[in-house]
Motif scaffolding. Structure first.
Motif, PDB file in Angstrom:
ATOM      1  N   ILE A  23       0.818  -1.216   0.000  1.00  0.00           N
ATOM      2  CA  ILE A  23       0.000   0.000   0.000  1.00  0.00           C
ATOM      3  C   ILE A  23       0.851   1.264   0.000  1.00  0.00           C
ATOM      4  N   VAL A  24       1.657   1.458   1.053  1.00  0.00           N
ATOM      5  CA  VAL A  24       2.424   2.706   1.181  1.00  0.00           C
ATOM      6  C   VAL A  24       3.381   2.872  -0.004  1.00  0.00           C
ATOM      7  N   PHE A  25       4.242   1.884  -0.215  1.00  0.00           N
ATOM      8  CA  PHE A  25       5.207   1.995  -1.309  1.00  0.00           C
ATOM      9  C   PHE A  25       4.538   1.826  -2.665  1.00  0.00           C
ATOM     10  N   ASN A  26       3.617   0.855  -2.780  1.00  0.00           N
ATOM     11  CA  ASN A  26       2.970   0.609  -4.066  1.00  0.00           C
ATOM     12  C   ASN A  26       2.117   1.796  -4.504  1.00  0.00           C
ATOM     13  N   PHE A  75       2.768   9.197  -6.960  1.00  0.00           N
ATOM     14  CA  PHE A  75       3.755  10.272  -7.077  1.00  0.00           C
ATOM     15  C   PHE A  75       4.466  10.190  -8.425  1.00  0.00           C
ATOM     16  N   GLY A  76       4.769   8.961  -8.861  1.00  0.00           N
ATOM     17  CA  GLY A  76       5.387   8.795 -10.168  1.00  0.00           C
ATOM     18  C   GLY A  76       4.463   9.239 -11.289  1.00  0.00           C
ATOM     19  N   LEU A  77       3.165   8.938 -11.153  1.00  0.00           N
ATOM     20  CA  LEU A  77       2.178   9.332 -12.153  1.00  0.00           C
ATOM     21  C   LEU A  77       2.079  10.846 -12.261  1.00  0.00           C
ATOM     22  N   ALA A 110       7.203   0.981  -7.630  1.00  0.00           N
ATOM     23  CA  ALA A 110       5.880   0.614  -7.109  1.00  0.00           C
ATOM     24  C   ALA A 110       5.524  -0.812  -7.524  1.00  0.00           C
ATOM     25  N   GLN A 111       5.822  -1.171  -8.768  1.00  0.00           N
ATOM     26  CA  GLN A 111       5.547  -2.531  -9.237  1.00  0.00           C
ATOM     27  C   GLN A 111       6.423  -3.554  -8.515  1.00  0.00           C
ATOM     28  N   THR A 112       7.678  -3.208  -8.301  1.00  0.00           N
ATOM     29  CA  THR A 112       8.598  -4.105  -7.589  1.00  0.00           C
ATOM     30  C   THR A 112       8.137  -4.323  -6.155  1.00  0.00           C
TER      31      THR A 112
END
Length: 302
Positions: free
Chosen positions: A79-82, A88-90, A162-164
């Protein structure tokens, strides 16, 4: 058992469909002035509230004390990292780049499953993942071939991280997921995630509350919280309890198919032979991976 497996696949299909609209809707929300930090916080807190309410109608469970720590780290990765890194990347890159990078999840999961779970990297697994990735890329790039695509390297890296992060969650916490009811898991994971994330977004949330937004923006936010988070995570957890991590991750390829279908339905996109072929590649890839043998199944054959 067969009905349980079918139910798991349908749940993952539903989650992938809901997430298929996350990139365009999330981008619209941020373009309206709600920052990535604010949107992530609203998403986490809103989902936590929904899961706590839902848990009132679920069987009461006592969580083992040592499992609270596992739930905390599961919340961080899934959740937090994903969510945080992806949103944020988007905000830094284009929805097209973000959509393309989401196709890396099954590939990362396949590699990590082989390294840490000793799951066999069979020819079916590899072929299915490649077919799904190829179909997704054809859909994404074909749908945006006439648009100006402007990405950002840091935004792309954050989306990849996020995917990792989610792939690591699928690998590490398979055992934890099998021990508790989905509402018990989700209410604690989203609670821990909210507590971790809110301190970093207080300024953004305060600024957001001082502004006014149209009803269309709040409807988009509602979609992100209810469908893109609450229902999607509920369904993904249902599938995760039954199916292997690689199979779960393959349903990530459903997202671009949904995006294309919606664009056609609302009259802003077209559907031709190329997109039909790409969609066929995706679903064929998912099917091939589901037909591959797990480590346990191969041992039984031996």
């Amino acid at each position: 058992m067969k009905n349980k497996i079918i139910k798991a696949h349908l749940a993952l299909l539903g989650a992938g469909s809901m997430w298929g609209l996350m990139s365009p809707i999330g981008k619209l929300v941020m373009d309206a002035g709600i920052t990535s930090l604010s949107l992530s916080s609203i998403r986490m807190v809103g989902a936590a509230i929904c899961f706590w309410i839902a848990s009132l109608f679920a069987p009461k469970e006592k969580v083992c004390k040592r499992d609270y720590l596992l739930l905390f780290f599961a919340g961080l990765l899934s959740i937090v990292f994903n969510q945080g890194l992806f949103i944020f990347g988007l905000s830094l890159t284009s929805p097209v780049d973000a959509s393309i990078i989401t196709t890396s999840l099954p590939i990362i999961t396949l590699i990590l499953s082989a390294l840490f779970l000793r799951e066999p990297m069979t020819s079916k697994n590899i072929l299915g993942v490649i077919m799904g990735a190829a179909g997704s890329l054809i859909l994404i790039l074909g749908n945006h071939s006439r648009l100006e695509i402007s990405g950002n390297i840091w935004g792309d890296i954050l989306c990849l991280m996020a995917q990792t992060s989610f792939a690591c969650y699928l690998i590490i916490f398979k055992g934890l997921i099998s021990r508790y009811h989905v509402f018990t898991l989700m209410k604690w994971m989203f609670t821990f995630a909210s507590l971790c994330f809110i301190p970093f977004s207080l300024n953004d949330l305060s600024d957001m509350m001082s502004r006014s937004f149209g009803i269309d923006v709040w409807l988009e936010v509602s979609y992100v919280v209810l469908f893109g988070t609450f229902f999607a995570y509920l369904l993904i957890m249902t599938g995760q309890k039954t199916l292997r991590p690689t199979v779960v991750s393959m349903y990530n390829y459903v997202q671009p198919v949904v995006g294309i279908a919606v664009s056609v339905l609302v009259g802003v996109g077209t559907f031709g032979w190329t997109k039909a072929f790409a969609s066929l590649l995706i679903f064929a890839g998912v099917y091939i991976v589901t037909q591959s043998k797990s480590k346990v199944e191969l041992k039984k054959i031996e």
